[in-house]
Design an enzyme around this catalytic site. Structure first.
Site, PDB file in Angstrom:
ATOM      1  N   LYS A 125       0.734  -1.038   0.108  1.00 34.62           N
ATOM      2  CA  LYS A 125      -0.167   0.091   0.134  1.00 34.62           C
ATOM      3  C   LYS A 125       0.858   1.203   0.171  1.00 34.62           C
ATOM      4  O   LYS A 125       2.062   1.349   0.350  1.00 34.62           O
ATOM      5  CB  LYS A 125      -0.876  -0.021   1.236  1.00 34.62           C
ATOM      6  CG  LYS A 125      -2.048   0.620   0.974  1.00 34.62           C
ATOM      7  CD  LYS A 125      -3.254   0.054   0.641  1.00 34.62           C
ATOM      8  CE  LYS A 125      -4.433   0.854   0.136  1.00 34.62           C
ATOM      9  NZ  LYS A 125      -5.675  -0.031  -0.146  1.00 34.62           N
ATOM     10  N   ASP A 165      -6.831   4.397  -4.361  1.00 34.45           N
ATOM     11  CA  ASP A 165      -7.482   4.192  -3.220  1.00 34.45           C
ATOM     12  C   ASP A 165      -8.243   5.527  -3.098  1.00 34.45           C
ATOM     13  O   ASP A 165      -8.608   6.337  -4.019  1.00 34.45           O
ATOM     14  CB  ASP A 165      -6.651   3.927  -1.935  1.00 34.45           C
ATOM     15  CG  ASP A 165      -7.191   3.334  -0.800  1.00 34.45           C
ATOM     16  OD1 ASP A 165      -7.531   2.009  -0.583  1.00 34.45           O
ATOM     17  OD2 ASP A 165      -7.488   4.246   0.183  1.00 34.45           O
TER      18      ASP A 165
HETATM   19  N1  GLU Z   1      -7.478   0.247  -2.715  1.00 35.78           N
HETATM   20  C1  GLU Z   1      -8.095  -0.700  -3.210  1.00 35.78           C
HETATM   21  C2  GLU Z   1      -8.127  -1.595  -1.830  1.00 35.78           C
HETATM   22  O1  GLU Z   1      -8.239  -1.304  -0.885  1.00 35.78           O
HETATM   23  C3  GLU Z   1      -7.619  -1.730  -4.442  1.00 35.78           C
HETATM   24  C4  GLU Z   1      -6.312  -1.913  -4.548  1.00 35.78           C
HETATM   25  C5  GLU Z   1      -5.929  -2.293  -6.116  1.00 35.78           C
HETATM   26  O2  GLU Z   1      -6.721  -2.329  -6.811  1.00 35.78           O
HETATM   27  O3  GLU Z   1      -4.781  -2.825  -6.098  1.00 35.78           O
HETATM   28  O4  GLU Z   1      -8.294  -2.992  -2.091  1.00 35.78           O
END
Ligand code: GLU
Length: 442
Positions: A125, A165
């Site tokens: 992340k 996100d």
């Molecule tokens: N931010 C999204 C999550 O919390 C998607 C992440 C992604 O598609 O890599 O899973």
């Protein structure tokens, strides 16, 4: 002290001042206890010590200039948490609240969520404390380019694949992709959530919200019920909230609320999504404008949606948006089911209250995994250099959400209690990653 208690104490001591990260770790450690105690292999391989420590944490300076010509500096993050089952995968969050604790809790959760999808993606992340609210188009672009100037050296289609996100949607991904390509001179699927003209997947925008409603429907069906005819309360008005509302409405539910960080809309006649999309996706405005455009809708400045009477609650805004008091308000209004569209939207005490009251509760790692799952499908399409139709992707998404529901239920039945989806999701997600870590040595 037991193995788990020892690890918990040492993680807490080494990560002081990181409450969100500890909240996420505590929940996982508590719920996977039966698995850890069932086999000494986990302790022998120090799996808990290893899984709670990111492979690496990158923090960097992001300089940019505002429209007045002032030099500004934000802090950028990318936490590459675990790549036992695939390249690091997870979104980028742009929000003033972003700090190391928040990125670590999100990255930690991503390990288990991504594992549950059944697809080959590890956990990571990133993001920045940059506040996109009120910024001009040029400021957003310059920030995204500057952010990618540093991030580019750490990522790659087979290394680490960021996505959106909170605060990062198609526009930001486009600017970041452009900058990556300029720096590296490689055209590859290094980001997901891309535009459809340059490698994006159909149904990625809808995936998190649709997936959330698919799994809530799976859960209700398993209890001889369905979302049809139900009153649904949704928080948030980003793409998770919007597409959860759309899918819930198409299955015959009535969605009566949406919100943003300033306040919420209650529309007893059912939220008009074209109006929400116009305000949020086109004008990038505030949700209070909905009440000026739709007769009979109420705007409440501040406050939360959880006092509205409903059958199903879908928190789709942000972490810890449901406190214990909010959970109790929902319970006293006889909520049947809660599905977490945001990451960790319920506090620990709220989850306990829901479970005690026998509310069907589907936790984020299972409930919102549809977004990252379709991101993994975007990676597959990029590798194959082809693109699937909307229906093909949507069908795969439905199958993936059903698979998650089944795995979660099976683990809950085997190690905890049949409807304990929190334990089920954590355990099913954990076992696969732990096995891969053990197989790969230290
Ligand atoms: N931010 C999204 C999550 O919390 C998607 C992440 C992604 O598609 O890599 O899973």
């Amino acid at each position: 002290m037991s193995y788990i208690d020892n690890v918990r104490a040492s993680v807490a001591a080494r990560n002081e001042g990181q409450p969100e990260f500890m909240q996420a770790v505590d929940e996982v450690l508590t719920t996977i206890k039966p698995v850890i105690e069932s086999d000494p292999v986990y302790e022998r391989n120090a799996i808990l010590e290893r899984i709670t420590e990111p492979d690496r944490q990158i923090m960097f300076r992001v300089p940019w200039t505002d429209d007045k010509g002032n030099m500004r500096v934000n802090r950028g993050f990318r936490v590459q948490f675990n790549n036992a089952i695939g390249p690091y995968k997870g979104g980028l969050r742009l929000h003033p609240s972003v700090n190391l604790s928040i990125i670590k809790f999100l990255g930690f959760e991503q390990i288990f969520k991504n594992s549950l999808t059944g697809l080959p993606i590890g956990g990571g992340k990133g993001g920045s404390d940059f506040d996109p609210k009120g910024k001009s188009e040029r400021e957003i672009r310059e920030f995204c380019e500057s952010f990618m100037t540093e991030l580019a050296r750490h990522i790659g289609a087979d290394t680490d694949v960021p996505a959106g996100d909170i605060g990062v949607g198609g526009r930001e991904i486009g600017y970041m992709f452009g900058q990556y390509k300029r720096i590296k001179n490689i055209y590859e699927g290094v980001l997901t959530g891309k535009g459809l003209t340059y490698g994006g997947s159909l149904a990625r925008t809808e995936a998190t919200g649709y997936g959330l409603v698919y799994i809530v429907e799976n859960m209700l069906n398993a209890h001889s019920d369905s979302i049809k005819g139900k009153t649904v309360v949704i928080s948030g008005s980003g793409n998770v909230a919007i597409y959860a509302a759309q899918k819930a409405q198409s299955l015959g539910a009535k969605v009566v609320s949406v919100s943003d960080s300033n306040g919420y809309i209650y529309d007893k006649n059912g939220i008009k999504l074209d109006v929400v999309k116009q305000i949020k996706e086109v004008e990038r405005g505030r949700i209070k404008e909905y009440a000026d455009r739709v007769k009979g809708a109420e705007y409440h400045d501040g406050g939360k949606v959880w006092n509205i009477k409903c059958d199903v609650a879908l928190p789709c805004a942000t972490q810890n948006e449901i406190s214990e008091a909010d959970a109790k308000a929902l319970i006293s209004n006889k909520v049947l089911a809660v599905g977490e569209g945001a990451n960790m939207p319920s506090s620990t005490a709220a989850i306990e209250a829901f479970q005690k009251a026998k509310v069907l509760f589907m936790p984020a790692k299972a409930a919102n995994a549809g977004g990252v799952a379709v991101s993994a499908l975007e990676m597959s399409q990029n590798s194959q250099r082809l693109s699937w139709t909307f229906d093909e992707v949507d069908e795969k998404l439905k199958g993936i959400m059903r698979g998650i529901f089944e795995k979660t239920t099976e683990a809950a039945v085997k190690y905890a209690k049949p409807d304990d989806y929190v334990s089920g999701a954590n355990i099913a997600g954990f076992i696969k990653v732990a096995e891969a870590m053990i197989a790969q040595g230290v």
